[in-house]
Motif scaffolding. Structure first.
Motif, PDB file in Angstrom:
ATOM      1  N   SER A 295       9.328   5.601  -0.883  1.00 55.37           N
ATOM      2  CA  SER A 295       8.441   4.580  -1.424  1.00 55.37           C
ATOM      3  C   SER A 295       8.728   4.313  -2.889  1.00 55.37           C
TER       4      SER A 295
ATOM      5  N   TYR B 271      -2.118  -0.694 -13.933  1.00 51.99           N
ATOM      6  CA  TYR B 271      -1.513   0.202 -12.953  1.00 51.99           C
ATOM      7  C   TYR B 271      -0.028   0.379 -13.218  1.00 51.99           C
TER       8      TYR B 271
ATOM      9  N   LEU C 288       0.818  -1.209   0.000  1.00 47.88           N
ATOM     10  CA  LEU C 288       0.000   0.000   0.000  1.00 47.88           C
ATOM     11  C   LEU C 288       0.849   1.255   0.000  1.00 47.88           C
ATOM     12  N   ARG C 289       1.990   1.164   0.692  1.00 52.16           N
ATOM     13  CA  ARG C 289       2.845   2.344   0.784  1.00 52.16           C
ATOM     14  C   ARG C 289       3.380   2.761  -0.569  1.00 52.16           C
ATOM     15  N   ARG C 290       3.520   1.774  -1.469  1.00 56.44           N
ATOM     16  CA  ARG C 290       4.038   2.094  -2.784  1.00 56.44           C
ATOM     17  C   ARG C 290       2.943   2.527  -3.741  1.00 56.44           C
ATOM     18  N   LEU C 291       1.691   2.353  -3.337  1.00 57.68           N
ATOM     19  CA  LEU C 291       0.597   2.753  -4.199  1.00 57.68           C
ATOM     20  C   LEU C 291       0.235   4.206  -3.936  1.00 57.68           C
TER      21      LEU C 291
ATOM     22  N   SER D 249      -5.195   2.773 -10.458  1.00 62.47           N
ATOM     23  CA  SER D 249      -5.023   1.682  -9.508  1.00 62.47           C
ATOM     24  C   SER D 249      -6.357   1.112  -9.064  1.00 62.47           C
TER      25      SER D 249
ATOM     26  N   GLU E  20       2.010   3.849 -13.683  1.00 63.46           N
ATOM     27  CA  GLU E  20       3.103   4.252 -12.805  1.00 63.46           C
ATOM     28  C   GLU E  20       4.346   4.610 -13.618  1.00 63.46           C
TER      29      GLU E  20
ATOM     30  N   GLU F 174       9.548  11.594  -5.099  1.00 64.22           N
ATOM     31  CA  GLU F 174       8.241  11.330  -4.513  1.00 64.22           C
ATOM     32  C   GLU F 174       7.347  12.559  -4.612  1.00 64.22           C
TER      33      GLU F 174
ATOM     34  N   GLY G  36      -3.845  -2.003  -8.203  1.00 64.08           N
ATOM     35  CA  GLY G  36      -2.480  -1.775  -7.741  1.00 64.08           C
ATOM     36  C   GLY G  36      -1.971  -2.928  -6.897  1.00 64.08           C
ATOM     37  N   LEU G  37      -2.828  -3.378  -5.965  1.00 63.33           N
ATOM     38  CA  LEU G  37      -2.424  -4.463  -5.075  1.00 63.33           C
ATOM     39  C   LEU G  37      -2.139  -5.734  -5.857  1.00 63.33           C
TER      40      LEU G  37
ATOM     41  N   SER H  95      -7.008   1.074  -5.589  1.00 62.75           N
ATOM     42  CA  SER H  95      -5.880   0.283  -5.096  1.00 62.75           C
ATOM     43  C   SER H  95      -5.991  -1.204  -5.376  1.00 62.75           C
TER      44      SER H  95
END
Lengths: 414, 304, 264
Positions: A406, C130, A276-279, C117, C134, C103, C123-124, C120
């Motif tokens: 991240s 995704y 999640l931290r990288r998303l 994503s 990115e 970042e 993404g996950l 998410s």
């Protein structure tokens, strides 16, 4: 190093300590018998004054905290060797039950440590990554624990059926709590979460017809192995795990099984959070923590970011709550008081907000320390409180943590 | 009707106690913009110091009530202010300018520390004080229910109003009050104009703690029982009162205090006393959602 | 060129203080419009109204985009950034100081990445949709790093950068949100002449290459006169002049506001 000046400061501090100590340390209302009895304890006052004098003197020798200065050596070491340390930790965790000195007690303790590590990681999403102070985290794992207890009690749910439901319930409660109050500033949000923690506890105690009140619920289901229970006899007369394997039942097996199930879940939680931290959602949490105004100026909706942090934190608490309950075998409202919330917060603060490894280390320390003696257990909360103040002053990033980015530029070359 | 009146009297008395604590929250928030989480524990310490002073007076044979009350008042205010001052110096001052969450966490840590400090030193059991101020009026009787108004209740409310009036005058007219108002508006500018910001902040904490001490003494007299945990709940409710009245506003804190006291008393009296804390908490949430500046406060505009 | 942003009778009152008084002006597409005036004239307040940090007391702020008109005075700040496409920088730099340069640039592309994503989930699961989003985001960030000369410091913590680099990074971050209007609050503050010159080049390239309109609050006259297409002058919350840099330079009202009346 102006010793004269330092001595004067120490004397002043000792004088203040004298004033503070006179009423509360100097007198003792603990005497048995008539409640109007009171005794004096001037030696305690003397000790307090002396301790403060010495302490203040010694503190004067410590280097002044410089914001933005070099992080402490321990943190740098841990950050650099994060991966290795993580694998070593995992290795130890896997062989733990098979080590020669492993006893049922140590196994149970290790399971407790794992549960608190999970709780620390969960709260870390809210406090460490998103920067939202949640002082009522116990309420969320209470929801998870009680989901197990109530579904088992009313509908005969087993451990595995209740687990996803507990996560879901907890996440829903988290969202419901967060929705009305997410626009609030940090201080106010903190107080509201504190209140919420208390409210859940009060409801659990008073809604006796539903939650069985202060007596709690016991006889909670334990995790089964694909439906085969880890017990001497299967309730309802089915086959047990050991019967299936054709070996003898031994109570330690139940502990070992629970330990491994907890370990697997903890690993999944860790992977989930790291991912999640990288998303974008994880990065948005950290951006919000760093500077909410700048985040808004970039088109990030602060409400939905906070909501997602609360929801994920609550979800993880719900899962941890199920393990919390099954390890004890019972739940009661008193297990979910402010002291619990404060303990998990202490783990996150001490370990380093945002650092998985740091929090794991802090959890190990904070959960095992009280086991070293009755006396220590008494002073536990006192030390937590003092440590939280101290950490904020000297090591605000926590004892063990350092932030790793991240994403790195070389990731673009993939 | 009689029952209603009794709840009202009880509510006002309870409210006065909350008002005294709420003033401390609101003054600190006004000047340094943070919630002093440890303030509830300061009130609890005030209660314990009062109790202990009463016991000591009893042990040395002082029994004349007015003298005892004055001595206890002075003692409580003195020692509790010392605690308030120390909390600010130890837990908040070093963190000025630190990241947002730092003073909050430090405050929580301080609150936990103080609670357990008192618990360890004085034990976890409930402490009780034999009634000191007794007697009162019987106001009316209706349907077999008698409305009582005790001397103590009158004293509590009057003392609160007197203190509030005194402090309002102080804020408006004295140099300290002016310094406080200056710091509330713009601390940097105040410092540049020669205001001793550190001392002003310390004094604010001292005053807040002294008032909380009075509240602690009142609660010890009124209920006769205290324990190390009373700070937690009372602190939250007093904070709710400060928010309801308008955080940063002194009259707001007092108004909020009385309102919360009345709400709690009526909820307890007419619905259920088990859920009275939930009711007060509900008020907090509603105020924060619908009118965060409270009844007497001014809306805050954030500066970018 | 048509007006991208139309400010009409904007008024902002703080209690008894009238910060902006019936201000009207326009910022054109693909042009650089500067807002200048003595300190306290209300310039940052205008920005805060435009970007949703203050709710104007009255008046209208209309953004014309793809034939539609968006009324900014009714929108939340973050919506203005996301839907209207207005990005801004701040007088006191507001970078994410604890995060790296890269970042900072990637977070600016949050909304696009978030959509890709799929809440998410995609993404996950590491789905291609995704991953490609990115990569695109990283490429855009890398392109900007190149333009502002910070490629070799991409993984440095943003707070450790020298002041001039931080200013440029803040601008690059705002540009990564792909805005139509870039609002810069004193971008040249604290820069030496060489850095201001570089800033001018960067802003001109943003106008010409990226075709983005710029609204600029500035005190540095080299920057203002050097690159603005149009200058709006405020004093005590009111507009006292509006025209090309050359018009403004000789306008008597402007001279009086800055320098006062000549002594007679």
């Amino acid at each position: 190093m102006d010793l004269g000046r330092l001595a004067k400061d120490a004397a002043l501090a000792a004088f203040v300590a004298l004033i503070l100590a006179i009423p509360l340390a100097g007198f003792d209302t603990n005497q048995p018998g008539a409640s109007a009895g009171i005794a004096t304890r001037w030696n305690w006052v003397a000790i307090a004054v002396a301790a403060v004098f010495v302490g203040r003197f010694v503190i004067g020798f410590l280097p002044r905290r410089r914001p933005g200065g070099r992080p402490p050596v321990v943190s740098l070491f841990l950050a650099k060797h994060q991966n290795i340390l993580g694998w070593i930790g995992l290795g130890i965790a896997v062989v733990w039950p098979f080590l020669p000195f492993a006893s049922q007690y140590l196994l149970d303790l290790a399971t407790a440590v794992l549960i608190y590590i999970m709780l620390g990681w969960g709260l870390n999403v809210v406090v460490g990554l998103a920067g939202l102070l949640n002082l009522g985290y116990a309420a969320f794992y209470a929801v998870g624990a009680y989901t197990l207890a109530l579904t088992a009690s009313y509908w005969n749910f087993g451990f595995w059926e209740a687990l996803p439901l507990a996560g879901l319930m907890s996440a829903i409660v988290g969202i419901l709590l967060a929705l009305p109050v997410l626009r609030l500033r940090g201080d106010y949000l903190a107080i509201v979460t504190l209140g919420f923690g208390e409210i859940i506890r009060i409801i659990l105690i008073n809604w006796q017809s539903f939650t069985y009140g202060p007596n709690g619920i016991n006889g909670l289901p334990r995790p089964t192995f694909f439906g085969l229970p880890l017990a001497a006899r299967a309730p309802g007369g089915g086959e047990t795990f050991t019967q299936f394997l054709g070996i003898d039942y031994n109570q330690a097996q139940r502990y070992i099984y629970l330990y491994f199930v907890t370990l697997v879940l903890a690993l999944l939680v860790n992977l989930f959070i790291l991912r999640l931290r990288r998303l974008p959602v994880g990065r948005a949490w950290e951006a919000l923590r760093e500077d909410e105004i700048a985040s808004r100026a970039l088109g990030i909706n602060p409400v939905s970011v906070k909501l997602s942090a609360f929801a994920v934190g609550a979800l993880l608490a719900g899962f941890a709550g199920v393990f919390f309950a099954t390890r004890q075998g019972f739940v009661s409202p008193e297990s979910f008081n402010f002291q619990e919330s404060a303990t998990v917060l202490a783990i996150v603060v001490l370990g380093g907000m945002g650092s998985q490894l740091g929090i794991a280390l802090a959890a190990i320390i904070l959960v095992t320390l009280p086991e070293f003696g009755r006396d220590f257990a008494q002073f536990r909360m006192l030390l937590f409180g003092a440590a939280m103040v101290g950490i904020m002053i000297w090591r605000p990033r926590g004892l063990f943590s350092i932030r790793t980015p991240s994403i790195r530029l070389r990731d673009a070359k993939r | 009707m009689a029952y209603f009146l009794q709840q009202l009297i009880n509510g006002l008395t309870l409210g006065a106690i909350y008002a005294l604590i709420a003033i401390g929250y609101t003054m600190v928030y006004g000047i340094i913009g943070m919630i002093n989480f440890a303030h509830g524990e300061i009130y609890m310490i005030g209660a314990f110091v009062s109790l202990i002073t009463f016991f000591v007076l009893g042990a040395v044979g002082v029994t004349w009530v007015p003298l005892a009350l004055v001595v206890v008042l002075v003692s409580a205010m003195f020692f509790t202010s010392a605690y308030g001052w120390t909390v600010e110096r130890v837990a908040y001052r070093p963190l000025r300018g630190s990241f947002r969450l730092a003073p909050l966490i430090s405050a929580i840590g301080m609150s936990i520390f103080l609670q357990n400090y008192v618990q360890l030193l004085q034990g976890a059991q409930v402490k009780s004080l034999p009634p000191v101020v007794t007697g009162g009026f019987r106001l009316m009787e209706s349907g077999g229910f008698a409305v009582q108004l005790s001397y103590l209740q009158i004293i509590i409310v009057l003392v609160t109003i007197a203190l509030m009036a005194g402090f309002s005058v102080m804020i408006a007219a004295t140099p300290l009050g002016r310094a406080q108002r200056a710091c509330e508006q713009d601390m940097t500018m105040a410092a540049l104009l020669g205001v001793d910001v550190d001392r002003t902040i310390s004094t604010t904490f001292l005053i807040g703690a002294a008032l909380a001490a009075v509240a602690g003494m009142m609660v010890t007299l009124y209920y006769g029982v205290i324990d190390f945990f009373i700070g937690f709940l009372a602190g939250m409710k007093a904070f709710t009162a400060a928010v309801l009245g308008g955080i940063g506003s002194l009259p707001g804190a007092v108004l909020g205090g009385f309102l919360i006291g009345i709400i709690e008393a009526f909820w307890s009296g007419y619905f259920s006393s088990a859920y009275k804390d939930v009711a007060v908490f509900g008020v907090l949430v509603l105020v924060l959602i619908f009118r965060p500046s409270g009844l007497l406060g001014r809306p805050e505009i954030e500066k970018v | 060129m048509s007006a991208l942003l139309q400010v009409e009778d904007l008024t902002m009152r703080f209690g008894g203080l009238l910060a902006i008084d019936r201000l009207s002006f326009a910022a054109d597409e693909e042009k650089i419009t500067a807002v200048i005036g003595p300190n306290g004239a209300g310039k940052t307040t205008v920005f805060n109204c435009l970007t949703g940090f203050y709710r104007p007391t009255s008046g209208s702020l209309a953004l014309h985009r793809e034939g539609r008109q968006l009324r900014l005075e009714r929108m939340d700040g973050w919506r203005i950034a996301r839907d209207a496409g207005i990005a801004r920088t701040f007088q006191n730099i507001r970078l994410f100081a604890g995060m790296t340069v890269l970042e900072n640039l990637v977070i600016a592309q949050h909304n696009k990445l978030m959509r890709a994503s799929g809440w998410s989930i995609a993404g996950l699961l590491g789905m291609a949709r995704y991953r490609s989003a990115e990569t695109t985001a990283l490429e855009r960030a890398a392109a900007w790093l190149d333009r502002i000369g910070l490629v070799d410091r991409a993984d440095h913590v943003a707070g450790t950068l020298p002041y001039g680099d931080q200013r440029r990074l803040e601008i690059a971050r705002a540009m990564c949100t792909e805005p139509v209007l870039l609002c810069l609050d004193e971008p040249a503050a604290g820069l030496n002449p060489h850095e201001s010159h570089e800033l001018n080049r960067l802003l001109l390239s943003i106008r010409d290459r990226d075709r983005v309109a710029i609204l600029l609050i500035e005190h540095d006259m080299n920057v203002v006169m050097g690159i603005s297409d149009r200058v709006v002058v405020l004093d005590y919350g009111k507009k006292i002049a509006d025209g090309t840099p050359n018009d403004i330079r000789v306008d008597p009202a402007v001279i009086k506001a800055y320098l006062g009346e000549p002594e007679t």
